[in-house]
Design an enzyme around this catalytic site. Sequence first.
Site, PDB file in Angstrom:
ATOM      1  N   GLY A   1      61.108 111.147  59.260  1.00 54.52           N
ATOM      2  CA  GLY A   1      61.110 112.053  58.187  1.00 54.52           C
ATOM      3  C   GLY A   1      62.201 112.315  57.394  1.00 54.52           C
ATOM      4  O   GLY A   1      62.347 112.477  56.216  1.00 54.52           O
ATOM      5  N   ASP A   2      63.234 112.656  57.870  1.00 55.17           N
ATOM      6  CA  ASP A   2      64.629 112.881  57.298  1.00 55.17           C
ATOM      7  C   ASP A   2      64.972 111.751  56.362  1.00 55.17           C
ATOM      8  O   ASP A   2      65.498 111.898  55.177  1.00 55.17           O
ATOM      9  CB  ASP A   2      65.736 113.296  58.287  1.00 55.17           C
ATOM     10  CG  ASP A   2      65.534 114.471  59.185  1.00 55.17           C
ATOM     11  OD1 ASP A   2      64.913 115.440  58.697  1.00 55.17           O
ATOM     12  OD2 ASP A   2      66.096 114.345  60.361  1.00 55.17           O
TER      13      ASP A   2
END
Length: 197
Positions: free
Chosen positions: A149-150
């Site tokens: 996600g990052d």
Amino acid sequence: LSNGANFAITKEMVNESLKLATQSCKVFVTQLEIVPELAHYGMKKAQAAGLTTLFNPAPAVPLKELPKDMLKSVDIIIPNETEAEVLTGCTIKNAVDAGLAVSKLREAGAKNVIITLGSEGCVYGYANTVRRIKPQRKVEKVVDTTGAGDCFVGTLAYFLSCGYSIVESIHFANDIAGRSVESFGIQSAYPSRDQLI
């Protein structure tokens, strides 16, 4: 998650960082690992300075627990499906469900909403439109999803700052986040620019 240094950040620190950032940056990214009021403050100041604001609402809390009108300072909010469920109260089992959560986040003030769906890509909502954007490349073998996600958020911010459209940047983010899950580690799993060209 230990708050540690994240909760020691002050408005003065945000102001100083923004003063430097506005000289060369185009995108401001924040999340909820800092005090929500401070994330909101940073986004308002960044928008006023002409930066595009990206908000990764992690760790997620229900919308009612965020500062009033916080999402009005958000140009693009990027929760994953679990975070979108916590924010909106919607159950997300597929892209149609994600579309309902997109509507709730837009109603709360976010201009653009991208809900990531792992290997299924994402759902992107803007104006009165919700569209599904599938990855253009299939992940060969999922090894470690930590940090995906990052990776998506960072890639999106990078390509937006290079002048690409949101949709073009989403395609890059889907691809690079997909590549990041094919090996162990977080940053060490992110492909280099040379590996992508």
